[in-house]
Design a protein around this motif. Structure first.
Motif, PDB file in Angstrom:
ATOM      1  N   ALA A  43      49.953  45.439  43.314  1.00  0.00           N
ATOM      2  CA  ALA A  43      48.683  45.655  42.502  1.00  0.00           C
ATOM      3  C   ALA A  43      47.935  44.392  42.392  1.00  0.00           C
ATOM      4  O   ALA A  43      46.476  44.677  42.708  1.00  0.00           O
ATOM      5  CB  ALA A  43      48.928  46.179  41.398  1.00  0.00           C
ATOM      6  N   ASN A  65      46.198  43.818  45.674  1.00  0.00           N
ATOM      7  CA  ASN A  65      45.193  44.908  45.874  1.00  0.00           C
ATOM      8  C   ASN A  65      44.002  44.747  45.105  1.00  0.00           C
ATOM      9  O   ASN A  65      42.812  44.889  45.824  1.00  0.00           O
ATOM     10  CB  ASN A  65      45.932  46.184  45.631  1.00  0.00           C
ATOM     11  N   ARG A  66      43.981  44.238  43.990  1.00  0.00           N
ATOM     12  CA  ARG A  66      42.807  44.212  43.377  1.00  0.00           C
ATOM     13  C   ARG A  66      41.816  42.923  44.067  1.00  0.00           C
ATOM     14  O   ARG A  66      40.679  43.138  43.934  1.00  0.00           O
ATOM     15  CB  ARG A  66      43.088  43.847  41.662  1.00  0.00           C
ATOM     16  N   ARG A  82      41.123  51.445  45.859  1.00  0.00           N
ATOM     17  CA  ARG A  82      40.825  51.782  44.521  1.00  0.00           C
ATOM     18  C   ARG A  82      41.809  53.012  44.048  1.00  0.00           C
ATOM     19  O   ARG A  82      42.478  53.108  42.901  1.00  0.00           O
ATOM     20  CB  ARG A  82      39.313  52.680  44.295  1.00  0.00           C
ATOM     21  N   GLU A 105      49.436  47.602  36.353  1.00  0.00           N
ATOM     22  CA  GLU A 105      48.475  46.266  36.499  1.00  0.00           C
ATOM     23  C   GLU A 105      49.532  44.997  36.887  1.00  0.00           C
ATOM     24  O   GLU A 105      48.830  44.231  37.702  1.00  0.00           O
ATOM     25  CB  GLU A 105      47.863  46.095  35.266  1.00  0.00           C
ATOM     26  N   ASN A 132      44.980  50.975  43.311  1.00  0.00           N
ATOM     27  CA  ASN A 132      44.863  50.432  42.058  1.00  0.00           C
ATOM     28  C   ASN A 132      45.341  51.293  40.780  1.00  0.00           C
ATOM     29  O   ASN A 132      45.708  50.881  39.852  1.00  0.00           O
ATOM     30  CB  ASN A 132      43.419  49.978  41.629  1.00  0.00           C
ATOM     31  N   THR A 169      38.170  43.618  45.720  1.00  0.00           N
ATOM     32  CA  THR A 169      37.024  42.751  45.494  1.00  0.00           C
ATOM     33  C   THR A 169      36.235  42.270  46.693  1.00  0.00           C
ATOM     34  O   THR A 169      35.166  42.413  46.932  1.00  0.00           O
ATOM     35  CB  THR A 169      37.321  41.657  44.427  1.00  0.00           C
TER      36      THR A 169
END
Length: 228
Positions: A32, A35-36, A19, A27, A22, A40
């Motif tokens: 990144a 990484n998102r 997090r 974005e 992030n 998840t």
């Protein structure tokens, strides 16, 4: 009986680190994007652990943490201007390329992490737990099932165009050449091979280097710049 609260702490720390990353990167940054996706997946694994859905919670958490450590070590290497493993280099090199689409970044990261890191993480976990790979097979398969469940959603989220356009889009054909299921199978075979070679460190190191290079080549192909 295993106390989940005790063993869950390391996974919580991984989630917290992901997090933080992030919030650090733009974005559209390619790393990144991966990484998102990984955040998840890790959150989902954590939920399954908390719900008691793994046969062996300690084994699952150890595998998940050792797995994450491989990716986080690559991030740290780049931040310190050191070379990451070959499997990760294409993603970091192309992370700002305008011709590479988000889904490509996500799949290249998944390829590096599954194709290379997962095999080494199984070996790391076996050493930590003093067990054979076969004793982690259920946890390995369960994590793989979570990845498979999320893969379709990831593709839909990162490629939200009409089906009629997907047929002609070169991205459709590029991503169709990569299979999560085959990557999982390859990782398990590689883990078993590395474990069998543990008494022959020179051969084990050579096998790991060649695996790293081969996975890096596949990631580089997944990151081929495409026209809009």
């Amino acid at each position: 009986m295993v106390q989940l609260e005790h063993f869950a702490t390391p996974v919580d720390k991984v989630v917290s680190r992901l997090r933080t990353l992030n919030a650090t990167w733009p974005e559209r940054d390619g790393v990144a994007v991966f990484n998102r996706v990984y955040l998840t997946v890790t959150e989902e694994v954590d939920r399954h652990v908390d719900a008691g859905q793994f046969p062996d919670a300690q084994a699952a958490i150890t595998l998940a943490v050792r797995f994450a450590e491989r990716y986080l070590a690559a991030v740290e290497a780049v931040a310190e201007e050191r070379r990451p493993p070959a499997c990760w280099r294409p993603l970091f090199q192309f992370r700002r390329h305008p011709g590479v689409r988000p889904l490509q970044f996500a799949l290249a990261g998944i390829n590096a992490h599954i194709g290379h890191d997962l095999a080494l993480a199984v070996v790391d976990a076996c050493r930590t737990l003093d067990c054979e790979p076969v004793h982690l097979e259920n946890e390995f398969d369960h994590v793989g099932d979570i990845l498979s469940t999320l893969e379709e959603r990831i593709r839909e989220d990162l490629m939200p165009c009409p089906d009629v356009l997907q047929i002609a889009d070169p991205l459709t054909h590029l991503i169709g050449s990569w299979s999560l299921e085959q990557a999982r199978d390859g990782a398990w075979s590689a883990a078993r091979t590395l474990w069998a070679l543990r008494a022959l460190p020179d051969l084990a190191d050579e096998f790991a280097r060649r695996l790293d290079a081969a996975v890096g080549l596949a990631s580089r192909m997944l990151l081929t710049p495409l026209p809009d």
